[in-house]
Design an enzyme around this catalytic site. Structure first.
Site, PDB file in Angstrom:
ATOM      1  N   GLY A  40     -11.124   7.558   6.841  1.00 21.83           N
ATOM      2  CA  GLY A  40     -12.292   8.382   7.149  1.00 21.83           C
ATOM      3  C   GLY A  40     -13.503   7.639   7.657  1.00 21.83           C
ATOM      4  N   LYS A  85       0.854  -1.185   0.000  1.00 20.13           N
ATOM      5  CA  LYS A  85       0.000   0.000   0.000  1.00 20.13           C
ATOM      6  C   LYS A  85       0.892   1.238   0.000  1.00 20.13           C
ATOM      7  CE  LYS A  85      -3.014   2.917   2.688  1.00 20.13           C
ATOM      8  NZ  LYS A  85      -3.542   3.236   4.032  1.00 20.13           N
TER       9      LYS A  85
END
Length: 326
Positions: free
Chosen positions: A256, A168
């Site tokens: 988020g 990632k």
């Protein structure tokens, strides 16, 4: 002679090698990666690399930064995963809580940060003691990197430590908002792809930019739902939906998410998966929240595949009106 070991001046014998240094620190060579003067040292050469006065040596390892079968697995870089929930390993109170929460989440992919080994206590517990890399797919990430150079350097060390090429990538712009630094992310992605990495990339919810990442060879795009750790949920479902419609690679919401309904919303939009850490680790009961997130991701996926009813301005009776007697 003196070398700089993980940022600290350290005295060694003149004939010291990387292998003898690891032996002195009682570190298992199979569980760490070593960098000497900004060059990754290959594990098979540790006994051959003689250290010299002034060498800068970094020794790093991975830290924390139940399964239900689905009939539509998540496919990333040709690999199949039954869980569409990816979780981070940081922010928990200890490694035991990390393990219990991840087991409850049903996740198969876990993100891990690469950090210096504590050379003053080399026998301290490591994440690999609690999460078996043979059971879970470790996804090394570049959390805390603000330049392409640092991100590439981090992932090269990660590959040497564990052999993983699925990674990632995130390159951040500032410490307050942790917003992606897109120019540096593009630069890092190009270098990593050229180096044989399979890059899942954290980015802004920009449909055009996500297309650019796909065309250059990233294996997944991971637009943010809201700033990292904010818990604000999916703030712009419309651009996320556009990204999904035009993508030929997996789209995962990253950052988020705050609660289970946020995860369900992301999946109902058509996301292929959701990655989260703080939403679970910062909950009052992380293990219970991990279970909730697992169910939310599954429910959102089922809802998306079911095809929701159309929205209408006016009511439509649920019961038939034919045959009424009044």
């Amino acid at each position: 002679m003196k070398i700089i070991l993980n940022g600290e001046s350290t005295e060694l014998d003149e004939s010291a090698t990387i292998a003898s240094l690891l032996d002195k620190l009682q570190l298992d060579p199979g569980r760490v990666a070593v960098e000497r003067n900004l060059e990754v040292a290959r594990r098979g050469t540790f006994a051959e690399v003689t250290l010299k006065e002034g060498d800068q040596v970094e020794i790093v390892h991975f830290i924390g930064g139940g399964q239900e079968t689905l009939d539509d697995p998540l496919i990333v870089a040709g690999r199949s995963f039954q869980s569409r929930l990816l979780v981070g390993t940081g922010k928990y109170k200890d490694f035991t809580e990390t393990r219990l929460a991840i087991e409850a989440s049903g996740a198969q992919i876990v993100t891990v940060a690469v950090r210096r080994v504590n050379v003053s206590d080399p026998k301290s517990p490591m994440l690999t003691d609690y999460l078996d890399p043979k059971k879970y797919t470790y996804l090394p990430n570049t959390a805390g990197c603000f330049t392409a150079e640092d991100a590439v350097r981090t992932l090269r060390l990660a590959r040497e430590a564990g052999g993983w090429d699925l990674v990632k990538l995130e390159v951040l712009s500032d410490p307050k908002y942790l917003w992606p630094n897109n120019p540096e992310t593009l630069k890092a992605a190009e270098l990593l792809i050229r180096d044989g990495f399979k890059v899942m990339v954290y980015t802004t919810d920009d449909p055009y930019l996500c297309q650019v990442f796909e065309k250059m060879g990233c294996v997944a795009v991971m637009p943010l739902a809201a700033p990292i750790g904010s818990g604000l949920g999916v703030r712009n479902p419309y651009t996320i939906r556009i990204i999904i419609e035009q993508a030929q690679i997996p789209v995962l919401v990253d950052a988020g998410v705050g609660t289970a309904s946020d995860a369900a919303i992301a999946m109902e939009l058509g996301c292929d998966g959701v990655l989260m850490n703080t939403a679970i680790a910062a909950a009052k009961d992380p293990i219970r929240m991990a279970r909730a997130m697992r169910r939310a991701v599954q429910a959102g996926r089922d809802a998306y595949l079911s095809g929701r009813m159309p929205k209408k301005l006016y009511a439509t009776a649920s019961s038939p009106l034919e045959g009424t007697f009044f």
